[in-house]
Design a protein around this motif. Structure first.
Motif, PDB file in Angstrom:
ATOM      1  N   UNK A  95     -27.854  23.463  80.540  1.00 31.86           N
ATOM      2  CA  UNK A  95     -27.191  23.793  79.272  1.00 31.86           C
ATOM      3  C   UNK A  95     -26.625  22.524  78.637  1.00 31.86           C
ATOM      4  N   UNK A  96     -25.904  21.730  79.428  1.00 30.51           N
ATOM      5  CA  UNK A  96     -25.325  20.488  78.904  1.00 30.51           C
ATOM      6  C   UNK A  96     -26.404  19.506  78.457  1.00 30.51           C
ATOM      7  N   UNK A  97     -27.444  19.355  79.258  1.00 34.26           N
ATOM      8  CA  UNK A  97     -28.505  18.411  78.909  1.00 34.26           C
ATOM      9  C   UNK A  97     -29.270  18.865  77.668  1.00 34.26           C
ATOM     10  N   UNK A  98     -29.386  20.168  77.470  1.00 34.69           N
ATOM     11  CA  UNK A  98     -30.035  20.678  76.261  1.00 34.69           C
ATOM     12  C   UNK A  98     -29.217  20.316  75.030  1.00 34.69           C
ATOM     13  N   UNK A  99     -27.905  20.484  75.119  1.00 30.02           N
ATOM     14  CA  UNK A  99     -27.027  20.149  73.987  1.00 30.02           C
ATOM     15  C   UNK A  99     -27.056  18.646  73.711  1.00 30.02           C
ATOM     16  N   UNK A 100     -26.997  17.831  74.764  1.00 32.96           N
ATOM     17  CA  UNK A 100     -27.054  16.381  74.584  1.00 32.96           C
ATOM     18  C   UNK A 100     -28.412  15.938  74.046  1.00 32.96           C
ATOM     19  N   UNK A 101     -29.471  16.588  74.484  1.00 37.73           N
ATOM     20  CA  UNK A 101     -30.801  16.260  73.966  1.00 37.73           C
ATOM     21  C   UNK A 101     -30.880  16.569  72.473  1.00 37.73           C
ATOM     22  N   UNK A 102     -30.340  17.706  72.063  1.00 39.58           N
ATOM     23  CA  UNK A 102     -30.332  18.064  70.651  1.00 39.58           C
ATOM     24  C   UNK A 102     -29.592  17.004  69.842  1.00 39.58           C
ATOM     25  N   UNK A 103     -28.418  16.590  70.327  1.00 44.45           N
ATOM     26  CA  UNK A 103     -27.633  15.568  69.625  1.00 44.45           C
ATOM     27  C   UNK A 103     -28.392  14.240  69.569  1.00 44.45           C
ATOM     28  N   UNK A 104     -29.039  13.878  70.655  1.00 44.02           N
ATOM     29  CA  UNK A 104     -29.807  12.628  70.702  1.00 44.02           C
ATOM     30  C   UNK A 104     -30.962  12.658  69.712  1.00 44.02           C
ATOM     31  N   UNK A 105     -31.689  13.753  69.704  1.00 45.26           N
ATOM     32  CA  UNK A 105     -32.845  13.883  68.808  1.00 45.26           C
ATOM     33  C   UNK A 105     -32.403  13.820  67.354  1.00 45.26           C
ATOM     34  N   UNK A 106     -31.332  14.509  67.020  1.00 46.64           N
ATOM     35  CA  UNK A 106     -30.819  14.485  65.647  1.00 46.64           C
ATOM     36  C   UNK A 106     -30.407  13.067  65.269  1.00 46.64           C
ATOM     37  N   UNK A 107     -29.733  12.356  66.181  1.00 47.13           N
ATOM     38  CA  UNK A 107     -29.305  10.984  65.892  1.00 47.13           C
ATOM     39  C   UNK A 107     -30.507  10.067  65.675  1.00 47.13           C
TER      40      UNK A 107
END
Length: 193
Positions: free
Chosen positions: A170-182
């Protein structure tokens, strides 16, 4: 029937489109990131918890299914050939028959799935991308736990190879989303909802 939407190219796939040199550089960096993230692990049994799934789904969404799949296949291939790129510096064909085998095979399936869905369904929209990343994690966990179940039984696989990985997923999915958006913002990729 053809879609009326123009083809969508993820941010790093567009960079790779510039020249073969850039494509090669993107692949090398992708493989290096996968190998590096495997070493950032919590050494629990039977399968260590690593940062790899975060890197995997992020790369797949940013590279697309072809380039992302190629990067993951190259990573797996060099690990199977003996370079110490798997978690804990492990390598070799025996990794496929060990407790991590389902996860290693799942890397390829997950990269292809996430990359394809990003290119064809999510198309830089935030909520579909979040769903794509979560699905990618779920597929990876199911393949890893499924293989573990063949080795040690379904109950063991659920308790040791699936449930302990869910909070991190769950945490890695949220961080991945933030990384991709950035990364997409830096690349000038427009993002919808």
């Amino acid at each position: 029937m053809r879609s009326s939407q123009p083809p969508f190219r993820p941010a790093l796939a567009r960079l790779a489109d510039v020249s073969p040199l850039w494509a090669g550089a993107v692949l090398v960096v992708g493989v290096a990131l996968l190998a590096w993230s495997a070493q950032l692990s919590i050494p629990v049994e039977p399968v260590p918890i690593t940062l790899q799934s975060y890197v995997l789904i992020s790369l797949a969404a940013l590279l697309g299914w072809q380039l992302g799949g190629l990067a993951v296949v190259a990573y797996v291939a060099i690990g199977l050939m003996g370079l110490p790129v798997f978690s804990g510096g492990r390598s070799g064909v025996a990794m496929l028959t060990g407790t991590s085998g389902g996860f290693i095979a799942g890397f390829i399936v997950t990269a292809l799935l996430v990359g394809w869905l990003e290119e064809n369904r999510a198309r830089a929209r935030t909520l579909p991308l979040l769903g794509t990343l979560a699905l990618g994690h779920l597929v990876l966990l199911m393949m890893g736990a499924g293989w573990l179940a063949t080795l040690r039984g379904a109950s063991f696989a659920l308790e040791q190879g699936f449930l302990p990985f869910l909070p991190g997923a769950v945490l890695k999915t949220i961080f991945a989303l933030a990384t991709i958006i950035a990364v997409e913002r830096l690349a000038g990729t427009p993002r919808g909802r």
